[in-house]
Structures are given as structure tokens and as C-alpha cells.
Write an enzyme that holds these catalytic residues in place. Structure first.
Site, PDB file in Angstrom:
ATOM      1  N   ASP A   1       0.680  -1.315  -0.108  1.00  0.00           N
ATOM      2  CA  ASP A   1      -0.150  -0.097   0.093  1.00  0.00           C
ATOM      3  C   ASP A   1       0.996   1.530   0.146  1.00  0.00           C
ATOM      4  OD1 ASP A   1      -0.588   1.503   2.814  1.00  0.00           O
ATOM      5  OD2 ASP A   1       0.359  -0.224   2.962  1.00  0.00           O
TER       6      ASP A   1
ATOM      7  N   CYS B   1      -2.539   2.486 -22.173  1.00  0.00           N
ATOM      8  CA  CYS B   1      -3.333   2.721 -21.063  1.00  0.00           C
ATOM      9  C   CYS B   1      -5.102   2.683 -21.552  1.00  0.00           C
ATOM     10  CB  CYS B   1      -3.454   3.943 -19.402  1.00  0.00           C
ATOM     11  SG  CYS B   1      -4.755   4.167 -17.978  1.00  0.00           S
TER      12      CYS B   1
ATOM     13  N   CYS C   1      -7.730   3.551 -19.520  1.00  0.00           N
ATOM     14  CA  CYS C   1      -8.038   4.332 -17.748  1.00  0.00           C
ATOM     15  C   CYS C   1      -9.184   5.192 -18.931  1.00  0.00           C
ATOM     16  CB  CYS C   1      -7.336   4.635 -17.598  1.00  0.00           C
ATOM     17  SG  CYS C   1      -6.544   6.688 -17.408  1.00  0.00           S
TER      18      CYS C   1
END
Length: 373
Positions: free
Chosen positions: A268, A306, A308
Site C-alpha cells: 500500500d 493505458c 483508463c
């Protein structure tokens, strides 16, 4: 493992020892290796939960200290727990708040019993004990919870590091004894700073409590990256095989790759959204600082590779404009892109592990990205 959690190790890369697996939790399965976006205050800054899912995020992290301060863990409990409060039906991990108590609190006093501290918000006085931290995390209701630990900073003397490590071990015993919810997995945390024998001793003490998983803390705290990798190598032969291994607070692309190569399963970091708010994007060809003048008339997407929402619909020129006029959409688009990029990186590494090609994958990534771990 407990009845609510199980870890299935599916494949180990023959050349590096990188691991691919599935961690089964009450709120869904987590394919590992995994990067967890950080939602410190019960939200990943600037990103809708629906977009997190579309980006491929299977689990997110929230912070015990911040949610205890505001809005209060009792309120979250009344709301039905974090999952309902923030409308996230996937797995959630909460950290113990230990790092924030030591780094954010205006004043703190560490004792063997716990830590006295003043809130960074209003200066009010509080006292965290292992038992208190377990109670807060049970109220929050995350699937995975962390023990209360003392994180020792880079530069600690051996005596300071040993004291913090001993205290972390004693607090682990108390956290385990105080835990009451079976539907939460408690991860012990390995400390020991950058002293090899202390790391191994901390790991030895933590392993009996690593029923569902184990975490490695106190790395990525300002030390040179090679030193972090060295500590991972020291611990690697002694880490349990049958549970997920979580390296706390690490999330740059190169560190994710190097961590996976050293047998780490979970990561994380706030980096993805933090640098996005400063106008920086991770791309398959390296970092792009979108505010730079070089992109004033660049009508290509951030990353041709990408898919996205940001890369499919907007150009570098538009993003530069948003940044330079301080429009919040810039941070939102770049945050979504960076999270999507890291989720794809983890998926690609998982595929490379199954193909026993993690070494080649890493070399190819660095050749394009331009940054070696």
C-alpha cells in the site's frame, strides 16, 4: 488460518521466488500480488469507489488514527462499519495508527503501557494502548487489522531500535489477547529497523501470531532503496509460506517490482494519489510531469498503453491546462490514471509469475520506464 480467511499459493516464479496467490476474505477474494490504494479518511482522495473498481482495485486501506480522530470509530460503528459508511463492498484493511501517533501527533509520550498523544487537529489529549487500538479497529470493522506497533525511524541507534522492537512484540501479545472478532484477520508487524539480527528476532516473535498474514513495517522510511531490499532478503527465508506477506507503505513502481521479486504479496502507499495532486503521472515510458511547458501543445494521451478514463478521453495539453489553472479535475484524472497504472502493473506481474518470467518482465519494464530499483 481462521475459518473466515484462507490463502491459496498458486505459483512461485522459478527464478525469483515471486509468488502468485488468492487471499479469501469475508468481503471477496484478493488476487496477489496486490497494490492497495490508500483511503486514509475512508475515501481514496479524488476517486469515486466505482472508478476504483473499474481500475481493478480489489481492496483498499483506511487509517485507524485518522478515523478515530474524525469522525470517531463509534460513529462508524453506528453507520454499520466502514464498508457501509463508505459504500465499499470489497475487502478493507485498516492500519493500527501507530505510525501516525509517532509522526503526526503534536506531542507524544511513549510508555510500555501505550502512547499519550495530542491530536494534530485540535490538540486534544488521547491515549492509545494495544487494547484501545483493537477496540477501535473492531468498531471500524475492516477485514484485515494491524497490531499496534512502534515504528522506529531510519537512523535509530541499535538500542533505540531494540527497545521499539521489544515493545512491538509485547504489544502484539496484548493485541492478540484483546481481539474478539473472528471475522477480522490480525496481522502482526515485523520491526527491527535496519539491524539484521533484530529483524530476524522480531520475525521469530511475530510468526506464532501470523495465523492469517504477516506485515513488515519500518521500511521505506527514508533509507536508500538498496538497504530496504537488503532487509527483505534477510527476512525472506524465514517468512511464513502459507499466509500473505504485506510490505507496509511501499508503492512506487520500481519498489513494487523489487518487492514482488522478493516474495512480497501485498503493498500500500499514498504515493499514487499524492504525486497526482502535484501533477505527476506514472506511465509505461516513465514519469510524466504534466504541468511542464513541454506538453502545452501535446495532444496525445498520458499513456498510449493505458485504457483508463483519463487516457481514453484527454490529452496532456488539456491536463497541463487544468493543473495550471488549479482545477480539481486534474487531480481526479491523474489519481485515477496512477491507480489504474499500478493495478495493471500488479496484474502483469501476476501473469509473469505464472509464466516464470518475472526476471524478464522486470528488465523490460525498467528499459521502458527508465528507473531501476
Amino acid at each position: 488460518m481462521s475459518k473466515f480467511f484462507s490463502y491459496e499459493l498458486q505459483h512461485i516464479d522459478k527464478h525469483t521466488g515471486a509468488r502468485a496467490g488468492v487471499f479469501h476474505t469475508p468481503h471477496g477474494d484478493i488476487l496477489t500480488p496486490v497494490y492497495m490504494p490508500v483511503g486514509t479518511q475512508a475515501t481514496v482522495k479524488g476517486v469515486y469507489p466505482r472508478d476504483l473498481k473499474e481500475a481493478g482495485a480489489s481492496i483498499i486501506l483506511s487509517n485507524t488514527y485518522h478515523l478515530y480522530i474524525r469522525p470517531g470509530d463509534e460513529l462508524v460503528k453506528k453507520a454499520g462499519g466502514l464498508h457501509k459508511f463508505m459504500n465499499w463492498d470489497g475487502p478493507i484493511l485498516t492500519d493500527s495508527g501507530g505510525f501516525q501517533v509517532f509522526s503526526l501527533a503534536k506531542l507524544n509520550k511513549i510508555t510500555d503501557e501505550g502512547v499519550y498523544f495530542n491530536s494534530h487537529v485540535d490538540g486534544s489529549k488521547h491515549f492509545f494502548t494495544p487494547e484501545k487500538v483493537m477496540s477501535i479497529q473492531e468498531n471500524l470493522g475492516a477485514d484485515i487489522i494491524m497490531q499496534f506497533d512502534q515504528c522506529s525511524e531510519y537512523g535509530y541507534t541499535r538500542a533505540q531500535a531494540e527497545q521499539a522492537m521489544d515493545r512491538t512484540s509485547r504489544w502484539l501479545e496484548r493485541c492478540s489477547a484483546a481481539k474478539t472478532r473472528e471475522d477480522q484477520a490480525l496481522f502482526p508487524i515485523v520491526q527491527g529497523n535496519f539491524y539484521k539480527d533484530l529483524r530476524l528476532e522480531s520475525l521469530k516473535r511475530a510468526k506464532p501470531y501470523a495465523v492469517d498474514g504477516i506485515a513488515i513495517g519500518g521500511l521505506s522510511v527514508g533509507e536508500p532503496k538498496p538497504l530496504m531490499y537488503e532487509m527483505l532478503e534477510v527476512m525472506r527465508p524465514e517468512l511464513p509460506e502459507s499466509v500473505p506477506r504485506y510490505l507496509m507503505g511501499v508503492g512506487s513502481p520500481d519498489c513494487l517490482i523489487e518487492g514482488v521479486k522478493r516474495g512480497i504479496d501485498m503493498f500500500d502507499c499514498v504515493l499514487a494519489t499524492r504525486v497526482a495532486r502535484n501533477g505527476t503521472a506514472f506511465t509505461s515510458n516513465g514519469k510524466v510531469v504534466a504541468r511542464n511547458g513541454a506538453y502545452r501543445e501535446d495532444f496525445s494521451p498520458l499513456d498510449e498503453n493505458c485504457n483508463c478514463y483519463c487516457c481514453k478521453n484527454y490529452t496532456k495539453a488539456y491536463l497541463r491546462h487544468l493543473i495550471n489553472v488549479n482545477e480539481m479535475l486534474a487531480s481526479m484524472l491523474l489519481s485515477l490514471h496512477n491507480i489504474t497504472f499500478l493495478q495493471k502493473l500488479m496484474r502483469d506481474m501476476r501473469e509473469a509469475i505464472f509464466a516464470d518470467s518475472m526476471t524478464e518482465f522486470a528488465a523490460d519494464f525498467y528499459a521502458k520506464y527508465g528507473e531501476q530499483g
